[in-house]
Design an enzyme around this catalytic site. Structure first.
Site, PDB file in Angstrom:
ATOM      1  N   GLU A 125       0.552 -12.741   4.932  1.00 43.01           N
ATOM      2  CA  GLU A 125       1.625 -12.167   4.112  1.00 43.01           C
ATOM      3  C   GLU A 125       2.927 -12.129   4.896  1.00 43.01           C
ATOM      4  O   GLU A 125       3.982 -12.556   4.411  1.00 43.01           O
ATOM      5  CB  GLU A 125       1.237 -10.756   3.652  1.00 43.01           C
ATOM      6  CG  GLU A 125       0.142 -10.778   2.593  1.00 43.01           C
ATOM      7  CD  GLU A 125      -0.446  -9.416   2.285  1.00 43.01           C
ATOM      8  OE1 GLU A 125      -1.099  -9.294   1.241  1.00 43.01           O
ATOM      9  OE2 GLU A 125      -0.280  -8.474   3.079  1.00 43.01           O
ATOM     10  N   GLY A 152      -5.563  -5.243   1.884  1.00 38.47           N
ATOM     11  CA  GLY A 152      -6.459  -6.344   1.517  1.00 38.47           C
ATOM     12  C   GLY A 152      -6.728  -7.290   2.670  1.00 38.47           C
ATOM     13  O   GLY A 152      -7.234  -8.392   2.462  1.00 38.47           O
ATOM     14  N   ASP A 202       0.824  -1.207   0.000  1.00 35.83           N
ATOM     15  CA  ASP A 202       0.000   0.000   0.000  1.00 35.83           C
ATOM     16  C   ASP A 202       0.860   1.260   0.000  1.00 35.83           C
ATOM     17  O   ASP A 202       0.448   2.287  -0.541  1.00 35.83           O
ATOM     18  CB  ASP A 202      -0.938  -0.024   1.214  1.00 35.83           C
ATOM     19  CG  ASP A 202      -1.845  -1.236   1.156  1.00 35.83           C
ATOM     20  OD1 ASP A 202      -2.612  -1.332   0.182  1.00 35.83           O
ATOM     21  OD2 ASP A 202      -1.744  -2.110   2.024  1.00 35.83           O
TER      22      ASP A 202
HETATM   23  C1  5RP Z   1      -3.090  -7.046   0.924  1.00 33.23           C
HETATM   24  C2  5RP Z   1      -1.933  -6.166   0.615  1.00 33.23           C
HETATM   25  C3  5RP Z   1      -1.802  -5.724  -0.805  1.00 33.23           C
HETATM   26  O1  5RP Z   1      -0.580  -6.161  -1.280  1.00 33.23           O
HETATM   27  C4  5RP Z   1      -1.894  -4.226  -0.841  1.00 33.23           C
HETATM   28  O2  5RP Z   1      -3.142  -3.833  -0.269  1.00 33.23           O
HETATM   29  C5  5RP Z   1      -1.773  -3.681  -2.259  1.00 33.23           C
HETATM   30  O3  5RP Z   1      -2.896  -4.025  -2.996  1.00 33.23           O
HETATM   31  P1  5RP Z   1      -3.045  -3.636  -4.533  1.00 33.23           P
HETATM   32  O4  5RP Z   1      -1.993  -4.365  -5.264  1.00 33.23           O
HETATM   33  O5  5RP Z   1      -4.449  -4.097  -4.877  1.00 33.23           O
HETATM   34  O6  5RP Z   1      -2.904  -2.145  -4.647  1.00 33.23           O
HETATM   35  O7  5RP Z   1      -1.133  -5.830   1.444  1.00 33.23           O
HETATM   36  O8  5RP Z   1      -3.199  -7.288   2.292  1.00 33.23           O
END
Ligand code: 5RP
Length: 227
Positions: A102, A96, A83
């Site tokens: 993760e 997400g 993010d």
């Molecule tokens: C999920 C995450 C994602 O990697 C992060 O939110 C980035 O998402 P996107 O690629 O849709 O911008 O940490 O937990």
């Protein structure tokens, strides 16, 4: 180039890092999905470990063999989105709601590559609200102690319970997410330690000293950034 095009380019570039026989960690989110699709298209003989049920479902639907963490030899390479990407490849993740799996997969990996569109790069972390995963039992009381930890770090913010479709978001691990709109995080390592010390906090979205390389989609192509 749109942000989506940049994400796709970064995901496709990362797929080129994978070699036959590797165990690969698969990230979560829209950028990681581009990586998973590009990886599947290469039809390599690999094993994968997914960072969320959503990613596991996507990978399996594309013919990638997915195993649980711990059921494979060491993970050679994990590729995941973020993010925010700050100095020295410090990251905020968890938009997400997959931050716990993760982090478990990242920490079990020999090499971690973060992929993103150019808007994710920041001079200082904190504009994106920091996700904090907490045990559901007594979460309101945990939140009060998170506030104390934030105050000790000079961050006077009240984290908000993440709600979707009128209901609290429940993670793959059955936990809840609070988002702390810090605005700025001048000392991420101090904040990370303070949050981890709160009983009831499972983990937070600060990923520090974990990324070995960033592949960032830009209008000029995909650039590589090292810590
Ligand atoms: C999920 C995450 C994602 O990697 C992060 O939110 C980035 O998402 P996107 O690629 O849709 O911008 O940490 O937990």
């Amino acid at each position: 180039m749109s942000a989506e095009d940049q994400k796709q380019a970064a995901g496709e570039a990362a797929a080129q890092l994978v070699r036959p026989g590797m165990v690969v960690g698969l990230g979560t989110g829209s950028t990681a999905a581009w990586f998973v699709k590009a990886l599947a298209a290469r039809k390599l003989d690999i094993m994968a470990v997914a960072t969320s049920q959503a990613t596991a479902d996507l990978a399996k639907s594309l013919g990638i063999q997915v195993k649980d963490l711990g059921d494979t030899p060491a993970i050679d390479l994990t590729v995941d989105g973020a993010d925010e990407i700050g100095p020295a490849l410090s990251l905020i993740k968890g938009g997400g709601a997959a931050l716990l799996r993760e982090k478990l997969v990242w920490e079990a990996s020999r090499r971690c590559v973060v992929i993103a569109d150019s808007a994710k790069r920041v001079a200082q972390l904190g504009k994106f609200p920091l996700p904090i995963e907490v045990i559901a039992f007594g979460h309101q009381s945990t939140m009060a102690r998170i506030c104390d930890a934030l105050s000790e770090c000079d961050l006077g913010v009240a984290p908000r319970l993440r709600i979707r479709d009128g209901k609290p978001v429940v993670t793959d691990g059955g936990n809840l997410i609070y988002d702390a709109a810090c605005g700025r995080i001048p000392e991420p390592a101090i904040l990370a330690a303070a949050l981890k010390s709160v009983t009831g906090v499972v983990d937070h979205g600060l990923f520090l000293d974990l990324a070995d390389l960033a592949l960032i989609g830009t209008d000029q192509g995909v650039i590589e950034v090292e810590p």
